[in-house]
Design a protein around this motif. Sequence first.
Motif, PDB file in Angstrom:
ATOM      1  N   SER A   1       0.825  -1.225   0.000  1.00 43.16           N
ATOM      2  CA  SER A   1       0.000   0.000   0.000  1.00 43.16           C
ATOM      3  C   SER A   1       0.858   1.274   0.000  1.00 43.16           C
ATOM      4  O   SER A   1       0.347   2.367  -0.224  1.00 43.16           O
ATOM      5  N   CYS A   2       2.144   1.133   0.263  1.00 45.73           N
ATOM      6  CA  CYS A   2       2.987   2.326   0.446  1.00 45.73           C
ATOM      7  C   CYS A   2       3.296   3.015  -0.888  1.00 45.73           C
ATOM      8  O   CYS A   2       3.944   2.434  -1.757  1.00 45.73           O
ATOM      9  N   PRO A   3       2.856   4.268  -1.070  1.00 46.11           N
ATOM     10  CA  PRO A   3       3.157   4.963  -2.337  1.00 46.11           C
ATOM     11  C   PRO A   3       4.643   5.265  -2.498  1.00 46.11           C
ATOM     12  O   PRO A   3       5.114   5.489  -3.612  1.00 46.11           O
ATOM     13  N   ALA A   4       5.389   5.261  -1.388  1.00 46.58           N
ATOM     14  CA  ALA A   4       6.832   5.526  -1.476  1.00 46.58           C
ATOM     15  C   ALA A   4       7.618   4.237  -1.696  1.00 46.58           C
ATOM     16  O   ALA A   4       8.843   4.285  -1.891  1.00 46.58           O
ATOM     17  N   GLY A   5       6.927   3.110  -1.632  1.00 50.58           N
ATOM     18  CA  GLY A   5       7.564   1.813  -1.909  1.00 50.58           C
ATOM     19  C   GLY A   5       8.556   1.376  -0.841  1.00 50.58           C
ATOM     20  O   GLY A   5       9.563   0.737  -1.154  1.00 50.58           O
ATOM     21  N   ILE A   6       8.284   1.724   0.426  1.00 48.54           N
ATOM     22  CA  ILE A   6       9.225   1.327   1.494  1.00 48.54           C
ATOM     23  C   ILE A   6       8.537   0.375   2.475  1.00 48.54           C
ATOM     24  O   ILE A   6       7.308   0.255   2.490  1.00 48.54           O
ATOM     25  N   ASP A   7       9.351  -0.247   3.304  1.00 49.22           N
ATOM     26  CA  ASP A   7       8.839  -1.156   4.330  1.00 49.22           C
ATOM     27  C   ASP A   7       9.030  -0.477   5.684  1.00 49.22           C
ATOM     28  O   ASP A   7      10.154  -0.361   6.179  1.00 49.22           O
TER      29      ASP A   7
ATOM     30  N   GLU B   1      12.206   8.535   2.823  1.00 50.26           N
ATOM     31  CA  GLU B   1      11.198   8.492   1.745  1.00 50.26           C
ATOM     32  C   GLU B   1       9.765   8.542   2.281  1.00 50.26           C
ATOM     33  O   GLU B   1       8.832   8.830   1.543  1.00 50.26           O
ATOM     34  N   CYS B   2       9.574   8.211   3.553  1.00 45.97           N
ATOM     35  CA  CYS B   2       8.206   8.148   4.118  1.00 45.97           C
ATOM     36  C   CYS B   2       7.554   9.523   4.071  1.00 45.97           C
ATOM     37  O   CYS B   2       8.122  10.505   4.538  1.00 45.97           O
ATOM     38  N   ILE B   3       6.338   9.590   3.506  1.00 40.98           N
ATOM     39  CA  ILE B   3       5.643  10.886   3.426  1.00 40.98           C
ATOM     40  C   ILE B   3       4.503  10.984   4.441  1.00 40.98           C
ATOM     41  O   ILE B   3       3.654  11.866   4.349  1.00 40.98           O
ATOM     42  N   ASN B   4       4.475  10.052   5.379  1.00 37.87           N
ATOM     43  CA  ASN B   4       3.478  10.108   6.451  1.00 37.87           C
ATOM     44  C   ASN B   4       2.037  10.063   5.937  1.00 37.87           C
ATOM     45  O   ASN B   4       1.170  10.748   6.464  1.00 37.87           O
ATOM     46  N   CYS B   5       1.800   9.279   4.902  1.00 37.26           N
ATOM     47  CA  CYS B   5       0.456   9.243   4.328  1.00 37.26           C
ATOM     48  C   CYS B   5      -0.487   8.333   5.116  1.00 37.26           C
ATOM     49  O   CYS B   5      -1.695   8.350   4.900  1.00 37.26           O
ATOM     50  N   ALA B   6       0.059   7.499   5.977  1.00 39.94           N
ATOM     51  CA  ALA B   6      -0.722   6.603   6.856  1.00 39.94           C
ATOM     52  C   ALA B   6      -1.433   5.485   6.112  1.00 39.94           C
ATOM     53  O   ALA B   6      -2.289   4.805   6.690  1.00 39.94           O
ATOM     54  N   GLU B   7      -1.093   5.276   4.843  1.00 36.16           N
ATOM     55  CA  GLU B   7      -1.709   4.162   4.094  1.00 36.16           C
ATOM     56  C   GLU B   7      -1.358   2.826   4.753  1.00 36.16           C
ATOM     57  O   GLU B   7      -2.157   1.903   4.764  1.00 36.16           O
TER      58      GLU B   7
END
Length: 415
Positions: free
Chosen positions: A217-223, A231-237
């Motif tokens: 679900s991560c739009p930044a593609g990270i774990d 890279e985390c944009i704090n989108c909470a997905e």
Amino acid sequence: MKTMTFRTRRTIVAWLQAALLLGLPFIRVHGESALRFDVPSLKLYFFGSVLWISEAYFFLLVFLFFFIGIMLFTVLYGRFWCGWACPQTVLSDFSTALERLASGFKTPRLVRLGLSQALLASFSIIVAASLIWYFVSPYDMLADITDNTLGTWTFGSWLFFSVLIYLDLAFVRRKFCATVCPYARFQSAFFDDKTLTIAFDRARAEECQDCWACVRSCPAGIDIRDGLQVECINCAECIDACGRQFEGKTNAPLIGYFRGSGSSVQTGARVRVVGLSIALAFIAVLFAHQIYVRVPMDFWVFRDEPQSFRKTDDAGSIMNAYSMIVENRSLNPGVFQLSISGVKDAKLVVFSNPFLLPPDTSIKMKAYVFVKRKNLTYRATQLRFILENVESREIRIEQEAPFIYQEQTEQGREI
Ligand code: SF4
Ligand code: SF4
């Protein structure tokens, strides 16, 4: 009751933000934009006040307030801004929604692609226009478009930003956050062990089902299980995704908002928060004081040069001429009275006194001062010019300019 997902909450915030940013330039206070920086006149219209560029210290205070405010916000709430309010994130979310809308049409793939790009381009044009409206009144701009009289600079800026935003939304989007954004880079320097972050609860790591829903679900593609990453944009997905894995269970999702790392609550004084709060409060008080003591008018007086004294017919009176600039910096008309002091029985002549100035204007005017020779002790005497607002006499400014006279010999030489 089922709790609202973070995606829904963020969508609501994004629509409210869009309504505010698009609507604000249309709100008028005293006939002027509520918030707009007028480029030709270099004035900032701010909710019923107008700040002139000569009052640049206000801009400096506002800049300092925002700069320290952002630092304090980052120490307290980490990347909360990135996920919930940053235009790059919000515009990227809207673009994804537009693409989803276009892909819903049952047409050939190429047509869907064309439709998606057309929607993105139209969206970019609207976003660019809303940006311009903070510099050019939307009422003027829309009237100019209707009359086909839009200025070259306005049209050029609109076109430039439309293309820039379109390229950003079509090709960059969230890559910007991980690669270019300076805020993402300096954020980590402000974090302490109590900053709010989205994190994986390490204390309950054994409960992880290794379903990888958070990663997908991560739009930044990270774990996020690997810890905080730039890279985390704090989108909470990822919180929503993990929440779905725990649906119907009593346990909370393994990913969530935490202060510090994991679920352990951090306590104790935070030196950075205290220091930045004091600095912010100091600037806020200074700004409020400056607003309170601000005089919404100004004027300058210059003695006309070169200029010799001039004797008038008026029984030995001597005349000096002055040029003045008077500014009415309020959004209301003002009636002003000019007077002088500093020389006994000095007589002031201007075109009209008191005189009316329309809101938010400045005028150049001439003033002539007549003084009896017997009242002059020195060749140069400081004259005090006083400008008062007739309706509220406490609004007054004083400026000084010299009154000069010279004697003439019988040969006409000035001494
Ligand atoms: S880890 Fe990915 S999904 Fe989770 S908040 Fe950060 S960017 Fe969003
Ligand atoms: S979504 Fe939750 S359970 Fe699934 S891998 Fe991520 S952290 Fe583990």
